[in-house]
Design an enzyme around this catalytic site. Sequence first.
Site, mmCIF file in Angstrom:
data_model
loop_
_atom_site.group_PDB
_atom_site.id
_atom_site.type_symbol
_atom_site.label_atom_id
_atom_site.label_comp_id
_atom_site.label_asym_id
_atom_site.label_seq_id
_atom_site.Cartn_x
_atom_site.Cartn_y
_atom_site.Cartn_z
ATOM 1 N N TYR A 34 -2.930 -16.809 30.842
ATOM 2 C CA TYR A 34 -3.302 -18.084 31.450
ATOM 3 C C TYR A 34 -2.045 -18.907 31.640
ATOM 4 O O TYR A 34 -1.299 -19.142 30.691
ATOM 5 C CB TYR A 34 -4.300 -18.814 30.554
ATOM 6 C CG TYR A 34 -4.561 -20.251 30.959
ATOM 7 C CD1 TYR A 34 -5.056 -20.570 32.211
ATOM 8 C CD2 TYR A 34 -4.311 -21.296 30.068
ATOM 9 C CE1 TYR A 34 -5.303 -21.884 32.575
ATOM 10 C CE2 TYR A 34 -4.559 -22.606 30.420
ATOM 11 C CZ TYR A 34 -5.054 -22.893 31.673
ATOM 12 O OH TYR A 34 -5.285 -24.193 32.025
ATOM 13 N N ASN A 36 -1.064 -22.553 33.242
ATOM 14 C CA ASN A 36 -1.386 -23.849 33.816
ATOM 15 C C ASN A 36 -0.069 -24.415 34.338
ATOM 16 O O ASN A 36 0.579 -25.223 33.698
ATOM 17 C CB ASN A 36 -2.013 -24.725 32.723
ATOM 18 C CG ASN A 36 -2.906 -25.802 33.263
ATOM 19 O OD1 ASN A 36 -3.378 -25.731 34.390
ATOM 20 N ND2 ASN A 36 -3.155 -26.804 32.454
ATOM 21 N N ARG A 80 -9.723 -26.745 44.226
ATOM 22 C CA ARG A 80 -10.674 -27.541 43.454
ATOM 23 C C ARG A 80 -10.143 -28.943 43.202
ATOM 24 O O ARG A 80 -8.957 -29.200 43.287
ATOM 25 C CB ARG A 80 -10.917 -26.904 42.070
ATOM 26 C CG ARG A 80 -11.249 -25.454 42.057
ATOM 27 C CD ARG A 80 -11.589 -24.958 40.657
ATOM 28 N NE ARG A 80 -10.723 -25.389 39.585
ATOM 29 C CZ ARG A 80 -9.704 -24.665 39.094
ATOM 30 N NH1 ARG A 80 -9.397 -23.490 39.601
ATOM 31 N NH2 ARG A 80 -8.996 -25.128 38.086
ATOM 32 N N ASP A 82 -10.557 -30.953 39.720
ATOM 33 C CA ASP A 82 -11.052 -30.867 38.347
ATOM 34 C C ASP A 82 -11.105 -32.282 37.782
ATOM 35 O O ASP A 82 -10.086 -32.971 37.713
ATOM 36 C CB ASP A 82 -10.143 -29.998 37.482
ATOM 37 C CG ASP A 82 -10.189 -28.527 37.867
ATOM 38 O OD1 ASP A 82 -10.928 -28.158 38.802
ATOM 39 O OD2 ASP A 82 -9.464 -27.739 37.227
ATOM 40 N N ASP A 111 -3.433 -21.764 37.336
ATOM 41 C CA ASP A 111 -3.780 -22.996 38.040
ATOM 42 C C ASP A 111 -2.490 -23.710 38.403
ATOM 43 O O ASP A 111 -1.591 -23.850 37.571
ATOM 44 C CB ASP A 111 -4.642 -23.918 37.158
ATOM 45 C CG ASP A 111 -6.129 -23.622 37.258
ATOM 46 O OD1 ASP A 111 -6.540 -22.894 38.174
ATOM 47 O OD2 ASP A 111 -6.878 -24.146 36.420
#
Length: 131
Positions: A34, A36, A80, A82, A111
């Site tokens: 992941y 970010n 998106r 968020d 992201d």
Amino acid sequence: MSNAAEKIVLDFIESWNNLDYDSIYAAMADDIFYHNIPMEPCEGIEAVRAFFEGSGMGSDGAEWITHHIATNGNVVLTERTDKFRINSAWIAIRVMGTFEIAGGKIAKWRDYFDLAEFQNEMARVMGAGNA
């Protein structure tokens, strides 16, 4: 109609909207990568848990709005907004997300967002009493 990879991502987003952390973590592979971006990446589910639990955001609400989604095989791209509720006020961050699915789970998740926008939103709501 969406394929299986896209459904996994849409279900994951819905889990965020419900702040259902059991479902959020269940959607991720144990060895998830992941990132970010522009922050440091996390490798493995325990590192991801530590990241979210140690973020200090104190969010008690979430609404991830998917504006666009594109799928190519096992890769799903999202555009998106968020939103998170913190101190009774909402912050909104524009995000582009890339999800790679393997074995029915999110194996890689990146992201991309503007860190300054996030920091400005957090500064705006810290200490806010009402939305």
